[in-house]
Motif scaffolding. Structure first.
Motif, PDB file in Angstrom:
ATOM      1  N   GLY A 680      -6.705  22.154 -40.122  1.00  0.00           N
ATOM      2  CA  GLY A 680      -5.852  20.878 -39.410  1.00  0.00           C
ATOM      3  C   GLY A 680      -5.113  20.667 -39.433  1.00  0.00           C
ATOM      4  O   GLY A 680      -4.223  19.597 -38.460  1.00  0.00           O
ATOM      5  N   THR A 681      -4.601  20.553 -40.825  1.00  0.00           N
ATOM      6  CA  THR A 681      -3.334  19.760 -40.825  1.00  0.00           C
ATOM      7  C   THR A 681      -2.223  21.069 -40.203  1.00  0.00           C
ATOM      8  O   THR A 681      -1.256  20.601 -38.774  1.00  0.00           O
ATOM      9  CB  THR A 681      -2.445  19.930 -42.325  1.00  0.00           C
ATOM     10  OG1 THR A 681      -3.523  19.113 -42.719  1.00  0.00           O
ATOM     11  CG2 THR A 681      -1.564  20.143 -42.534  1.00  0.00           C
ATOM     12  N   VAL A 682      -2.265  22.424 -39.787  1.00  0.00           N
ATOM     13  CA  VAL A 682      -1.169  23.263 -39.529  1.00  0.00           C
ATOM     14  C   VAL A 682      -2.303  23.160 -37.642  1.00  0.00           C
ATOM     15  O   VAL A 682      -0.953  23.090 -36.787  1.00  0.00           O
ATOM     16  CB  VAL A 682      -2.015  24.708 -40.001  1.00  0.00           C
ATOM     17  CG1 VAL A 682      -0.814  25.442 -38.424  1.00  0.00           C
ATOM     18  CG2 VAL A 682      -1.374  24.597 -41.307  1.00  0.00           C
ATOM     19  N   ASN A 683      -2.939  23.255 -37.297  1.00  0.00           N
ATOM     20  CA  ASN A 683      -3.567  23.451 -36.469  1.00  0.00           C
ATOM     21  C   ASN A 683      -3.337  21.917 -35.161  1.00  0.00           C
ATOM     22  O   ASN A 683      -2.898  21.750 -34.043  1.00  0.00           O
ATOM     23  CB  ASN A 683      -5.182  23.311 -35.607  1.00  0.00           C
ATOM     24  CG  ASN A 683      -5.691  24.530 -35.949  1.00  0.00           C
ATOM     25  OD1 ASN A 683      -4.807  25.493 -35.923  1.00  0.00           O
ATOM     26  ND2 ASN A 683      -6.930  24.692 -36.662  1.00  0.00           N
ATOM     27  N   GLY A 684      -3.316  20.822 -36.426  1.00  0.00           N
ATOM     28  CA  GLY A 684      -2.456  19.133 -35.757  1.00  0.00           C
ATOM     29  C   GLY A 684      -1.234  19.105 -35.498  1.00  0.00           C
ATOM     30  O   GLY A 684      -0.706  18.981 -34.558  1.00  0.00           O
ATOM     31  N   ILE A 685      -0.018  19.677 -36.307  1.00  0.00           N
ATOM     32  CA  ILE A 685       0.938  19.827 -35.732  1.00  0.00           C
ATOM     33  C   ILE A 685       1.070  20.984 -34.416  1.00  0.00           C
ATOM     34  O   ILE A 685       1.944  20.857 -33.722  1.00  0.00           O
ATOM     35  CB  ILE A 685       1.413  21.122 -37.038  1.00  0.00           C
ATOM     36  CG1 ILE A 685       1.811  19.755 -37.817  1.00  0.00           C
ATOM     37  CG2 ILE A 685       3.286  20.863 -36.486  1.00  0.00           C
ATOM     38  CD1 ILE A 685       2.527  20.047 -39.491  1.00  0.00           C
ATOM     39  N   GLY A 686       0.273  21.568 -34.287  1.00  0.00           N
ATOM     40  CA  GLY A 686       0.455  22.661 -33.133  1.00  0.00           C
ATOM     41  C   GLY A 686      -0.077  21.622 -32.333  1.00  0.00           C
ATOM     42  O   GLY A 686       0.951  21.634 -31.369  1.00  0.00           O
TER      43      GLY A 686
END
Length: 727
Positions: A680-686
């Motif tokens: 979720g964090t990585v995809n949120g940054i994306g």
């Protein structure tokens, strides 16, 4: 002769490794040829080979497609070039290793050898103060184990020529088997715990490969994974023990450790107790003792010769060898020793109860193996190291014979069912009966092994098993005396159960009416010479193998005492275990000379023999009158018998309390931590970067009036900031 130099010691281990390289290369080349044929669309038989199923489980619930797995499929051309080299190399390298080991053994007999001979080849791990050499240690214990591994291993390799000849993975099978023998030899010949651990892990790998040999069958692949994972638990204990040994003694070499341990560790101290308990955890995993016993019965998924070599005669005895090799350490830790004996006695009795009602011929032998391993641990646990190793040796003879005999039965049943296109289970004893009319040699040889494992005089098991039971009673001294008495009763009860379930196996398989089927029995026949000849050799060893260690009290008896008293094996192993015996006597005292209920060694040897004979006779008399229904018509077991048939529901208990919670926690971590938090964090940054990019892209329209408007707007904003800021 006081000086002894080994002859080609390095070659004993190197030869099986060469066999692995040769057979492994042939296997890879054969796989490439099959792949090339598949790609070109040639050869429908190759497609069948690619999905070949097990020879051991014809049309059973876990059997693979039967198209190419039957004994007569390739009978007209068994000596193809692709099979000739593995046939010669696979057994040949192990037989040559046995010859070299035998030469060294004969030379050792003429030497007055009190200290081990160590051959160092190179320095393997020079890391600070940790120095581990690639070195082999040859003494009386490692010599005996080497003879067992290469001798029994040679016979099983020869048997495999006939048993596996139609399998498309023939070369791969012998490659794995040769690799196993190499690692097993490293395990017993290594001069340090570190080198032993290399062999320890290597045989675990080979066990995984051979249990899951027919890996396209999901159940068999899972059985391999189960064995591998359960053994990892024990291996962690072995590793921790090595860390503790090195941190306290500064070395992992056997000679250094055993010499320094008595002066370093206090008798019964906490450190030595921790070391030995962790060592036993490793031993319990490899030798399938409670609570890590659950992998061995499932290991029967592999080819039957694998069960004979790895899961009866050699690898599963590695834990017993570990305790015997560490005898000085265990002699210094009475709590650990009583734990070893207690777990062994409990396992011997527990596994014997399960074997009482099993119908799969290999499952009966699997639980019998677990039970007999328990006896060995009782022996080494009470300090009777020579007795434990003695039973290890005789067990290798009669249990390998039983497994190979079962393989011969399965081979014949499988052939008959294939000829009639039947889908009955070739391993279920309820489908057998009366096979002595068709497999006369196998019938005779298996009765020899049955009498040996049941403890009938003068067969091998009588001397080794009764020696352990007697030693358990004789060593009932010291602070744990009451426990020794309990273990003695448990061991004696398990011995009687052994006589019952082995007689039941023989009656259901070879006697009474034949239940294979009217059409199928026409195709039943005994196995070829390449398969029954190894059985004959093992039968001779199962009969005479115990005569090398006849105690003096038995030799003095009027009826049982016509055999010469030698106690040769005890004297042979004395240089290895003398220091442990000295520690035991110095801290515990002399042995008792009677059992807890009275009677000496000779009396209880005769009593045990009479009880075993009576159980066999009564069981045979009762079961010969019983009418068994074939498996597809048999009624399910009820009550307590059903509990035993389902192995006391231990697997279900482990699944409910360990496996499922771990899977649930893992799924939760995956869902909420891995997928939810991290992803979720990585995809949120994306997504945020993508949003900023989208906003920026809206400003790049390509219209001059838009850019002029933005420029004027920016200038006005700057002007407003200046004006407002100035005020």
């Amino acid at each position: 002769m006081d000086h002894f130099e080994p002859t080609l010691l390095w070659a004993i281990a190197l030869l099986p490794l060469i066999g692995f390289v040769v057979n492994g290369t042939l296997s890879l080349l054969a796989a490439r040829r099959r792949q090339a044929l598949l790609l070109t669309g040639a050869g429908h038989a190759v497609r069948a080979d690619a999905h070949s199923g097990p020879t051991d489980a014809h049309a059973g619930p876990t059997a693979g497609p039967p198209a190419v797995t039957h004994a007569d499929d390739h009978a007209t051309h068994p000596a193809s070039a692709g099979r000739m080299i593995p046939t010669l190399v696979g057994p040949g390298v192990v037989m040559l290793a046995f010859v070299i080991a035998l030469i060294n053994f004969i030379r050792m007999l003429g030497a007055d050898l009190h200290d081990p001979v160590i051959e160092t080849y190179w320095q393997w791990l020079p890391v600070g103060s940790l120095i581990v050499d690639a070195a082999f240690q040859l003494d009386q214990l490692s010599m005996l184990m080497t003879l067992i591994i290469t001798g029994v291993g040679s016979l099983i390799h020869i048997f495999s020529i006939g048993y596996m000849r139609e399998d498309p993975g023939y070369a791969r099978y012998f490659a794995y088997l040769n690799l196993f023998v190499f690692f097993m030899l490293v395990l017993v010949l290594g001069s340090s715990y570190a080198l032993m651990f290399v062999g320890w892990e290597g045989v675990g790998l080979c066990s995984y490969l051979l249990i899951g040999f027919w890996f396209r069958d999901r159940d068999k692949a899972d059985a391999g994974k189960k064995a591998f994972i359960v053994n990892r638990i024990g291996d962690v204990g072995f590793l921790i023990a090595m860390f503790l040994i090195f941190s306290n003694l500064g070395s992992l070499d056997f000679v250094t450790v055993m010499t320094a341990a008595p002066a370093t560790f206090a008798f019964g101290g906490g450190v030595i107790t921790a070391i030995t308990l962790f060592l036993f955890l490793g031993a319990a995993g490899k030798s399938a003792q409670i609570p890590l016993h659950v992998w061995l019965p499932d290991a029967m998924a592999g080819p039957t010769p694998v069960s004979a070599l790895i899961h009866a005669a050699t690898m599963v005895t590695a834990g017993v060898y570990l305790v015997a090799r560490s005898s000085v350490l265990f002699a210094l830790a009475p709590l650990s020793s009583i734990t070893v004996a207690g777990i062994g006695a409990l396992t011997a009795l527990f596994a014997a109860t399960i074997a009482l009602v099993q119908n799969d011929i290999k499952k009966v032998l699997a639980y019998s193996t677990v039970s007999q391993l328990g006896y060995m641990f009782v022996g080494v646990g009470v300090g009777a190291y020579a007795a434990g190793v003695f039973h290890l040796m005789t067990h290798a003879f009669f249990k390998a014979l039983l497994f190979l005999g079962a393989g011969a039965v399965i081979h014949a049943m499988h052939h008959a069912y294939h000829a009639t296109h039947s889908h009955a289970d070739a391993q279920d004893m309820r489908n057998m009966g009366g096979l002595h009319r068709y497999l006369k040699k196998t019938w005779i040889f298996m009765w020899v092994a049955t009498l040996a494992i049941s403890g009938v005089w003068p067969f091998a098991g009588f001397f080794s098993k009764d020696e352990i039971i007697w030693q358990t009673a004789a060593r009932a001294v010291g602070p744990f005396e009451p426990w020794f008495r309990v273990f003695w009763i448990m061991a004696f009860a398990a011995a009687l159960m052994t006589a019952f379930y082995m007689t039941r196996l023989m009656i259901m398989t070879f006697h009474g009416e034949n239940r294979t089927g009217e059409k199928e029995r026409k195709h039943l026949h005994d196995v070829p010479a390449v398969m029954w000849a190894p059985l004959a050799v093992l039968a001779v060893l199962s009969f005479f193998g115990g005569w090398i260690n006849v105690p003096a009290p038995i030799a003095s008896m009027p009826v049982l005492g016509w055999l010469p008293s030698s106690e040769w094996l005890h004297h042979w192993l004395e240089p290895v275990i003398a220091q442990a015996d000295h520690v035991f006597e110095a801290n515990v005292g002399e042995l008792a000379h009677a059992t807890p209920v009275g009677g000496g060694e000779a009396f209880w040897a005769a009593t045990s023999f009479l009880f075993a004979t009576a159980v066999i006779a009564i069981t045979a008399y009762i079961l010969m009158k019983r009418k068994y229904a074939p498996a597809d018509k048999a009624l399910p077991l009820r009550g307590f018998a059903n509990v035993l048939y389902n192995k006391w529901y231990v697997d279900e208990l482990y699944d409910a309390t360990i496996v499922r919670p771990i899977v649930a926690v893992s799924n939760g971590l995956w869902r909420f931590v891995d997928k939810g938090l991290i992803d979720g964090t990585v995809n949120g940054i994306g997504y945020a970067s993508r949003a900023f990019g989208w906003v920026g892209s809206r400003l790049q329209t390509g219209q001059l009036n838009t850019y002029a408007f933005a420029t004027v707007l920016g200038a006005l904003l700057l002007l407003a900031l200046v004006v407002l800021g100035g005020n």
